[in-house]
Design a protein around this motif. Structure first.
Motif, PDB file in Angstrom:
ATOM      1  N   ALA A  81      10.262  12.792  -2.964  1.00 36.03           N
ATOM      2  CA  ALA A  81       9.065  12.648  -2.136  1.00 36.03           C
ATOM      3  C   ALA A  81       9.416  12.800  -0.663  1.00 36.03           C
ATOM      4  O   ALA A  81       8.721  13.504   0.085  1.00 36.03           O
ATOM      5  CB  ALA A  81       8.409  11.295  -2.396  1.00 36.03           C
TER       6      ALA A  81
ATOM      7  N   ASN B 138       7.462  11.501  -8.643  1.00 33.78           N
ATOM      8  CA  ASN B 138       7.755  10.108  -8.976  1.00 33.78           C
ATOM      9  C   ASN B 138       9.161   9.680  -8.589  1.00 33.78           C
ATOM     10  O   ASN B 138       9.575   8.567  -8.912  1.00 33.78           O
ATOM     11  CB  ASN B 138       7.538   9.879 -10.481  1.00 33.78           C
TER      12      ASN B 138
ATOM     13  N   THR C 251       1.322  10.990  -6.947  1.00 38.39           N
ATOM     14  CA  THR C 251       2.380  10.149  -7.491  1.00 38.39           C
ATOM     15  C   THR C 251       1.838   9.099  -8.447  1.00 38.39           C
ATOM     16  O   THR C 251       0.709   8.613  -8.294  1.00 38.39           O
ATOM     17  CB  THR C 251       3.187   9.464  -6.372  1.00 38.39           C
TER      18      THR C 251
END
Length: 251
Positions: free
Chosen positions: A227, A222, A240
């Motif tokens: 990411a 998150n 996610t």
């Protein structure tokens, strides 16, 4: 690197966790529509059995957190679960959202060309039964589909049952950290991937998994910079909740 067996990995790199992440009540049809509307072509959701063996979407062992009811999910029939509100806990907009059946979500995702990661989430002491029935249902409902679902679970017993019930469906072992004997586990279950906790994942582990011939997915990512880092390291897919910031354009 291709997976260890002959399965051709075809999944997107970003997966909407429990359908709609933070934006919609988890494991509902509203969540699946939300993920789809935000450009995600793959969703993850949890499947378990009601008392009367109806496959439904739900994460917890109890209904307390995600409905206006109380008690163990395994103690309730599908009719009893259907009378509960599974949306009001999230926001007033989703008040009255019902618990969906696995079948209804399978129909929605196939009609809208959405890939699925089906996490088998058995109630206590129902591991084999849930793994068997979920895999048999997926085998039947996706038999003619070009979008094969990925079956995953923390439960080795449920995954083994899924393998026996529907050996042709791809599987992923879901765990926190990379076990020392991960290749033995994946070979035994004939998995194509391993899904690991993102905070315990690093580039060396990703490379080890790839060198062994498997794919690796990270849960649940998150943070935008994290990411980007995981994708740069070659992580094959990310789950996610942040559907606005970590969207398919990132991949």
């Amino acid at each position: 690197m291709p997976a260890k067996n002959t399965f051709e990995w075809c999944y997107p790199r970003l997966i909407a966790h429990r359908g709609g992440g933070f934006l919609a009540p988890e494991n509902t049809l509203a969540a699946m529509r939300c993920g789809h509307e935000h450009g995600f072509s793959m969703v993850e959701f949890d499947v378990k059995l009601s008392q009367d063996n109806v496959l439904v979407l739900m994460h917890d062992d109890t209904v307390n957190r995600t409905s206006n009811g109380r008690g163990l999910a395994a103690s309730k029939t599908f009719r009893e679960l259907s009378e509960l509100d599974f949306g009001g806990w999230h926001s007033s907009f989703y008040t009255g959202e019902p618990i969906p059946t696995f079948r209804s979500v399978a129909r929605f995702t196939q009609e809208n060309n959405i890939f699925c990661n089906i996490e088998i989430k058995p109630c206590p002491n129902r591991e084999t039964e849930t793994g068997t029935l979920a895999a048999q249902a997926a085998q039947q409902w996706w038999h003619h589909s070009d979008l094969p679902p990925l079956i995953s679970s923390f439960s080795l017993e449920a995954l083994a049952a899924a393998k026996q019930a529907a050996p042709e469906l791809p599987r992923a072992f879901l765990t926190e950290d990379l076990p020392d004997n991960f290749t033995e586990i994946l070979e035994e279950l004939d998995c194509v991937a391993i899904n690991l906790k993102q905070s315990l994942l690093n580039q060396e582990k990703i490379e080890r998994i790839h060198q062994a011939g498997y794919r690796v997915c990270a849960w649940t990512v998150n943070d935008y910079q994290r990411a980007k880092q995981l994708l740069h390291w070659g992580c094959d897919a990310l789950f996610t909740d942040e559907l606005l910031r970590i969207n398919p354009n990132l991949a």
